[in-house]
Scaffold this motif. Structure first.
Motif, PDB file in Angstrom:
ATOM      1  N   UNK A 172       1.040  -1.005   0.181  1.00 40.51           N
ATOM      2  CA  UNK A 172      -0.068  -0.061   0.095  1.00 40.51           C
ATOM      3  C   UNK A 172       0.539   1.290   0.033  1.00 40.51           C
ATOM      4  N   UNK A 173       1.846   1.127   1.086  1.00 37.74           N
ATOM      5  CA  UNK A 173       2.705   2.367   1.247  1.00 37.74           C
ATOM      6  C   UNK A 173       3.672   2.217  -0.225  1.00 37.74           C
ATOM      7  N   UNK A 174       3.233   1.578  -0.992  1.00 35.28           N
ATOM      8  CA  UNK A 174       4.581   1.443  -1.879  1.00 35.28           C
ATOM      9  C   UNK A 174       3.146   2.587  -3.699  1.00 35.28           C
ATOM     10  N   UNK A 175       2.233   2.169  -3.370  1.00 39.36           N
ATOM     11  CA  UNK A 175       1.308   3.324  -4.420  1.00 39.36           C
ATOM     12  C   UNK A 175       1.435   4.598  -4.178  1.00 39.36           C
ATOM     13  N   UNK A 176       0.988   5.104  -2.823  1.00 36.45           N
ATOM     14  CA  UNK A 176       0.814   5.996  -2.775  1.00 36.45           C
ATOM     15  C   UNK A 176       1.595   7.529  -3.307  1.00 36.45           C
ATOM     16  N   UNK A 177       1.265   8.487  -2.843  1.00 40.88           N
ATOM     17  CA  UNK A 177       1.733   9.753  -3.684  1.00 40.88           C
ATOM     18  C   UNK A 177       3.475  10.073  -2.839  1.00 40.88           C
ATOM     19  N   UNK A 178       4.274  10.675  -3.217  1.00 40.91           N
ATOM     20  CA  UNK A 178       5.525  11.045  -2.305  1.00 40.91           C
ATOM     21  C   UNK A 178       4.877  11.513  -1.249  1.00 40.91           C
ATOM     22  N   UNK A 179       4.306  13.264  -1.350  1.00 44.33           N
ATOM     23  CA  UNK A 179       3.780  13.773  -0.496  1.00 44.33           C
ATOM     24  C   UNK A 179       2.746  12.871   0.698  1.00 44.33           C
ATOM     25  N   UNK A 180       2.039  12.182   0.198  1.00 45.58           N
ATOM     26  CA  UNK A 180       1.229  11.951   1.935  1.00 45.58           C
ATOM     27  C   UNK A 180       2.727  10.847   2.382  1.00 45.58           C
ATOM     28  N   UNK A 181       3.667  10.090   1.637  1.00 42.92           N
ATOM     29  CA  UNK A 181       4.982   9.701   2.405  1.00 42.92           C
ATOM     30  C   UNK A 181       5.716  10.747   3.228  1.00 42.92           C
TER      31      UNK A 181
END
Lengths: 255, 188
Positions: free
Chosen positions: B5-14
């Motif tokens: 799930x983390x891999x698909x998240x946007x940079x800003x969310x990460x």
């Protein structure tokens, strides 16, 4: 081991944490404050320049320098121009370190800075703030009047120009004055123009002639704050009066 | 949160999650590792091990300054800026003039008919171009690498190099002219 794993291990091992939001806010605020300071100092420089030009005693050019152009170059506030340019560069440097400051080109910064300082400097001039700051700089230093032609001209007794502080009054027509170099003068008043400015502790400008080593004959006395500056209530000699500018005779104070 | 799930998240969310949990930062590091290593090598010509050292330092700096990241910018631009500064400061420490290494894919990018190639000598080869880029002043080399090899937009370049967008256009145009001149003068 993979690079990202190595970094994460180092972060954990050395107990690293992102800088706090407050630290970031503080860092950003420092650059904004320095930019604002550069703007205020620039505005003070502009207001002092306005004051110097408005109170340049243009009728005295022949006495001071013998030529109008020489007089213009003589009284030009180079010191404040230098301060102004220096603070433009400082503002640009600080602005570049703010969040989006780097998006402004130097020419854009110069335009914004000049327009803002002229507007703010105009307000400072109207409030008498620039002149007040200049007076305190002049009072607390022994060299400032050598940097400003409009002040230096009042330490030219051989050309009939003398200015300073009234230190003692013998009678209505005789008083003691200390000039900007700290030299004491015995002044004899031979006319009546501006005698009302001769108040103990007040700063005045005298037009007349030197006689002897430390004696001066005053033909005309002017307010230290000059023509157009009297209504700003910044010099003690003018606090009671309003400016009256007479053609040819410079200015005086009327009730 | 599962790794997938983390891999698909946007940079800003990460970034927001990384501030609370350092492990999440690993996803961002892995996401940009290849691109940034190539960028450091393109910019400096350093060996892979040295480029990795620079990237490691840059990642730590980025992690420590996560709260300074402005969400109105692209995360990649912010990260590139940190890596760029770190690479430049490494050059200066070494006091050695960097030399550009063009990988096969870089050469293909330039040859693929973009405006730079059209302006260049038709007989230009990779070795000559590498030598010519080496002779460019630092600011022009930065511009050429970011525009033609990293394929960054003017806006991204402005954010990476912290310069006004209008200056970037001028920089690229001057860099191209200088590169042409070098190719003609030295037959690099």
């Amino acid at each position: 081991m993979e690079l990202s794993q190595q970094v994460l291990e180092k972060i954990e091992k050395e107990n690293m944490h992102p800088s706090s939001r407050y630290a970031v806010f503080l860092k950003r605020s420092i650059f904004w404050s320095l930019t604002a300071t550069a703007l205020v100092v620039g505005s003070i420089a502009v207001s002092i320049t306005f004051f110097s030009i408005a109170n340049a005693e243009w009728d005295l050019w022949s006495r001071a320098t013998g030529s109008v152009w020489k007089y213009v170059f003589f009284i030009f506030p180079y010191f404040w121009l230098l301060i102004f340019v220096g603070f433009i560069l400082l503002a640009h440097y600080n602005l570049r370190h703010t969040k989006y400051g780097y998006r402004f080109t130097l020419s854009k910064v110069i335009i914004i800075y000049v327009v803002s300082t002229v507007v703010l400097g105009g307000v400072f001039y109207r409030l008498g703030l620039g002149h007040m700051i200049e007076e305190s700089i002049a009072d607390s230093t022994s060299f400032y009047h050598h940097l400003q032609g409009d002040r230096m001209m009042w330490v030219m007794p051989d050309q009939g120009l003398l200015g300073g502080k009234v230190e003692g009054i013998d009678d209505l027509y005789n008083f003691i004055l200390t000039d900007q170099d700290g030299r004491r003068w015995q002044v004899a008043v031979s006319g009546t123009i501006g005698v009302e400015y001769t108040v103990l502790g007040a700063k005045i400008k005298i037009i007349g002639e030197r006689f002897g080593t430390s004696s001066f004959r005053a033909v005309e006395i002017r307010s230290w704050c000059g023509c157009g500056g009297c209504d700003q209530q910044v010099a003690p000699a003018c606090a009671h009066a309003t400016a009256t500018c007479g053609a040819g005779s410079g200015c005086g104070c009327g009730e | 949160m599962p790794n997938g799930q983390l891999e698909t998240m946007a940079d800003e969310e990460l970034v927001s999650l990384s501030i609370k949990k350092s492990e999440v930062f690993g996803v961002l590091m892995r996401r940009y590792q290849g691109r940034l290593l190539a960028y450091i090598r393109r910019l400096s010509g350093l060996r892979s091990e040295d480029a990795e050292d620079i990237l490691q330092e840059s990642y730590i700096k980025a992690y420590l300054n996560l709260n300074d990241f402005d969400r109105k910018l692209k995360f990649s631009s912010w990260l590139y800026r940190i890596v760029h500064n770190e690479t430049i400061s490494e050059w200066r420490k070494r006091k050695a003039r960097p030399s550009v290494i063009l990988e096969n894919e870089d050469w293909e990018k330039i040859k693929s008919g973009d405006d730079m190639h059209n302006e260049m000598n038709a007989r230009m080869d990779r070795a000559r171009l590498e030598k010519a880029i080496d002779r460019l002043p630092e600011k022009y080399r930065d511009a050429i690498v970011l525009k033609y090899l990293e394929e960054r937009t003017y806006e991204e370049m402005a954010d990476i190099l912290r310069k006004p967008a209008s200056t970037i256009g001028t920089l690229i145009s001057r860099a191209k002219k200088r590169l042409n001149k070098i190719l003609k003068t030295y037959g690099a």
